[in-house]
Every structure is written in C-alpha cells, then in structure tokens.
Enzyme design. Structure first.
Site, mmCIF file in Angstrom:
data_model
loop_
_atom_site.group_PDB
_atom_site.id
_atom_site.type_symbol
_atom_site.label_atom_id
_atom_site.label_comp_id
_atom_site.label_asym_id
_atom_site.label_seq_id
_atom_site.Cartn_x
_atom_site.Cartn_y
_atom_site.Cartn_z
ATOM 1 N N ARG A 261 0.605 -1.222 0.159
ATOM 2 C CA ARG A 261 -0.253 0.038 0.195
ATOM 3 C C ARG A 261 0.427 1.283 0.242
ATOM 4 N NH1 ARG A 261 -3.950 -1.859 4.448
ATOM 5 N NH2 ARG A 261 -5.145 -3.921 3.308
ATOM 6 N N ARG A 276 2.853 1.517 10.407
ATOM 7 C CA ARG A 276 1.894 1.640 9.110
ATOM 8 C C ARG A 276 3.410 1.203 7.755
ATOM 9 N NH1 ARG A 276 -3.072 4.388 8.693
ATOM 10 N NH2 ARG A 276 -3.190 4.352 10.988
ATOM 11 N N GLU A 348 -5.929 -0.726 15.630
ATOM 12 C CA GLU A 348 -6.728 -1.476 14.584
ATOM 13 C C GLU A 348 -5.782 -3.218 14.630
ATOM 14 O OE1 GLU A 348 -8.048 -2.528 9.949
ATOM 15 O OE2 GLU A 348 -7.823 0.233 10.694
ATOM 16 N N SER A 351 -10.380 -5.631 10.436
ATOM 17 C CA SER A 351 -11.339 -5.292 9.967
ATOM 18 C C SER A 351 -12.478 -6.400 8.930
ATOM 19 C CB SER A 351 -11.111 -3.777 8.789
ATOM 20 O OG SER A 351 -12.125 -2.954 8.856
ATOM 21 N N ARG A 390 0.953 -6.618 12.593
ATOM 22 C CA ARG A 390 0.140 -5.547 13.495
ATOM 23 C C ARG A 390 0.536 -7.055 14.978
ATOM 24 N NH1 ARG A 390 -3.234 -0.645 12.288
ATOM 25 N NH2 ARG A 390 -1.742 0.208 11.463
#
Length: 424
Positions: A261, A276, A348, A351, A390
């Site tokens: 990403r 991130r 988070e 999801s 994560r």
C-alpha cells in the site's frame, strides 16, 4: 456497484445513505445519465425498426415497378444505417459514462450501522481481556531495536521510509504468527487455503472496488497490473464472471500474502515502527455467499478473527464502525482493536466487512438458488484474520519483560521450535 434500477426507485434513500457517509448526493446526476442513455436507446431501437421496415418496403416497391419510391427508400435505409452505426458508438459511450459514475458511488450502509462522521463515533460492542501497562512498558520498535532484531535504518537504505528488516528470532516469530493463523482458519474454521497471484489486472481491482477511485493508494506494476493491497482482491475475484451453484455456498477462502500500500494521505502518521508500512503480511478471510446468509456469515467471520486474539491471549475490543468511517464497499464493518501497552491504547488489527452484492455486481459473479431460473449476484465478505505485522507488534508489547526480553505465547511455541523467550 449499486443497481441503477434500485436507484431509480429509491433516489431519496440513496442520497440519505450517502449523507450518513458524509458524501454528496448523487441520485440527480446518476438518474440524468441513466435517462439520457435510455432515451438514446429508444431512438436507436426506433431507427433499427424503421430500417428493417424500409428494407422490406424496398422489395415491394421494386416488385410494383415504383423505382422512384424504391430509390427514396434506399436512401432512407442508407441514412438510417449511418445513424445506427453512430448510435451504437454513442450507446457504448453513454454506457461507459454511467458505469464510471456508478463505480465511484460508495455502498449503502445497513440500517443498524451507527451514524457518525469519523472514528470518534465508532461504538464499542465488547471487550476481551484486561489491558496492562507498566511504567517500564516500551513500544515495539524500542524493544526490537534494543534486541538488534528490528532494523529501520538498513530498510530505509534498501527501500526508503515505511519498510522494516526483521532478523533472527523476531523474523521467525512473525512467520510463526502467519502459520498459526492459517492453521487455525483452515483446520478449525473451515476456510480453504489459497496461494493467489500478487499481481492482478485492472478488472480485478475494479471488482473489489479499489479502482477507479483509489488508484493513488496502490502500487502499479506495468500497464495492466497492480501489486495487491490485500489478498481480498484475488480471493474475491476467484468467482468473477461465474454462475455458482447456490447450494454449494458459502465459499470460504484464506491466504497469507504480502500486501502493498502506498499509504497515500498518511503523511506524519505512525512514522516510527511497523504500524503503517508499504509492505506487510496479512492473513485474509473471504466469504462468497447468498443474500440470506450474509449477515450471519459476517458475525461468524468476526468471531473467527477474534479467536486469533483470544488464543494469543491479547486484550482487544470489537468496534462497529460508524457510517462515516466505513470503507468504500462495506455495508457494515467490525474492527478489532488490540491493546498496545507501549502506546497505552487500542489499535486496529482486523477489519471484517459485509459488502452485500456490491462487489458481486462489479465482478458479474452470480449464483443460482435452488428452484430459481434467474441467477442473483453473490454477496461477499472480507476480513483480516489478522494483520500479521500488527499481531507481531501486539505480542512484542504485551509479552515484553522488564529486562527487554519477549516471552513467546504458548500457542506459538510449537512454531518456534519450543523457544520460550526471545532475547536475554
């Protein structure tokens, strides 16, 4: 992608749904494009019918010896032929214009989704485990660098910002997490493991909603290929342009893949550490199901993701996202947020979204229910089961010892060759 027929019948409902998302109304523009297309199709059909009728009249005029009438009819047919040819090109243009406009409209939230503007309006629905924080708690990058097993400087020399080099037992721990998740989902949760391509075409990105609107969030590789931002893209597109047997649904797929990403728009956020990254590993869950089973499947998928954190004994909470914080293709989303004592907050880690037939329509993926002739679009769901990087961060911070070592969770020790502690 939304159904234009539904929009014709429910323009106000569409605009109200978009308002809940904080988006501008779209029904007027979409209906104007739709009406222009439909009017053009009517004119085109009338011209085709008149051309066919005039062609038959030519024969009758010739048979009756009326050459003047036959010549006029021939001229009319020639003119209509040109109109039809131009009209068919215009039809393709109008189709593309409407399709592009529809492709940029987000999905409609379910009725029970809380209305809100951003993450501050998300609603906690349950909390598992007791968060801990000690005055000596450190963040993952402090722990990893002190152990000499996490290197951001060398990663920057290789690739720039937002990359990490893991080595030794920390690299093995990340690999162990991914393998543990895959084994759990395939042996206990009924998902089929898939090893999909990491490069996909434009059509696949369109099918799951990344294109055309979010191209800046992606990494392009060649003229017609993209690096996958998540395995949701190839896994969901496994059924594109197919008609499935409704009795064989749901289909459940899982994959452990790198994800890529660009993190566009995240400048200044989480610049330190691994939270991130441009490249990270994730175990993805995807379900392809029918309309009646989708909501129950959403609850099931979320429970599967929660089980990962329960078995790792990581404190977490489950949030339902408000309308303004949901992803483009989602109708409802649960976020799992894991406790990070180094930050003294929840972040988070998973999801899980139900998308209705939004992606099925974009992929032209359908199923035929028992006793029905007309196929319906499949309903799709996707979720992180979970983000491996994560999870590594969460294990490092929750299992850190005051002396800087990291205890290995019991469930991971078989994947670590029996190692009980990292460092020291």
């Amino acid at each position: 992608m939304l159904d234009i027929k539904w929009i014709r019948e429910n323009p106000q409902a569409l605009d109200e749904a978009l308002a809940k998302r904080g988006a501008n109304p779209e029904s007027h523009n979409l209906l104007a494009l739709d009406e222009a297309r439909r009017q053009h199709l009517t004119r085109l059909q009338e011209a085709q019918e008149r051309r066919n009728a005039a062609s038959k009249e030519i024969g009758k005029a010739m048979a009756s010896g009326d050459k003047a009438l036959a010549d006029r009819l021939k001229a009319e047919v020639a003119e209509l032929k040109g109109f039809v040819q131009e009209g068919e090109a215009e039809e393709r243009r109008l189709d593309a214009e409407l399709r592009d406009a529809l492709a940029r409209v987000p999905n409609v939230p379910l009725e029970d989704v809380p209305v809100g503007a951003d993450e501050n309006d998300n609603v906690e629905i349950r909390k598992v485990g007791k968060p801990a924080h000690h005055n000596w708690s450190k963040e993952h990058f402090e722990i990893g660098e002190a152990l000499g097993l996490m290197d951001f400087e060398r990663a920057a020399k290789l690739s720039g910002a937002r990359f990490t080099v893991l080595s030794g037992q920390l690299a093995r721990l990340e690999r162990a997490l991914g393998q543990f998740m895959l084994d759990l989902h395939t042996t206990e949760h009924g998902y089929t493991e898939v090893q999909p391509p990491l490069l996909v075409r434009d059509d696949a990105m369109f099918g799951t909603g990344q294109l055309p609107k979010f191209s800046e969030d992606l990494f392009r590789a060649g003229d017609d290929h993209w690096l996958v931002p998540t395995a949701e893209v190839p896994l969901t597109n496994l059924v594109r342009e197919e008609i499935l047997d409704g009795e064989k649904l749901p289909l459940r797929f899982t994959a452990l893949t790198p994800c890529f990403r660009s993190e566009a728009g995240s400048a200044g956020r989480d610049t330190r550490g691994m939270l991130r990254q441009h490249q990270f590993y994730k175990v993805e869950l995807v379900s392809i199901t029918d309309e009646d089973s989708a909501i129950a499947e959403h609850e099931r998928m979320t429970e599967c993701a929660e089980t990962v954190l329960k078995k790792l004994d990581l404190p977490f909470r489950t949030m339902v996202l408000c309308s303004g914080d949901m992803g483009f293709g989602a109708r409802k989303t649960y976020d799992l947020e894991v406790w990070l004592p180094g930050q003294n907050t929840y972040r988070e880690i998973s999801s899980c979204s139900v998308c209705g037939d939004f992606q099925g329509r974009r992929m032209n993926a359908r199923y035929r229910a028992a006793g029905e002739k007309q196929p319906r679009f499949v309903h799709t769901l996707n979720g992180s089961g979970t983000a491996v990087g994560r999870a590594l961060i969460a294990v490092m911070e929750n299992y850190q010892n005051e002396d800087g070592t990291i205890a290995v969770p019991d469930v991971l020790r078989p994947y670590m060759g029996g190692i009980e502690k990292i460092g020291g």
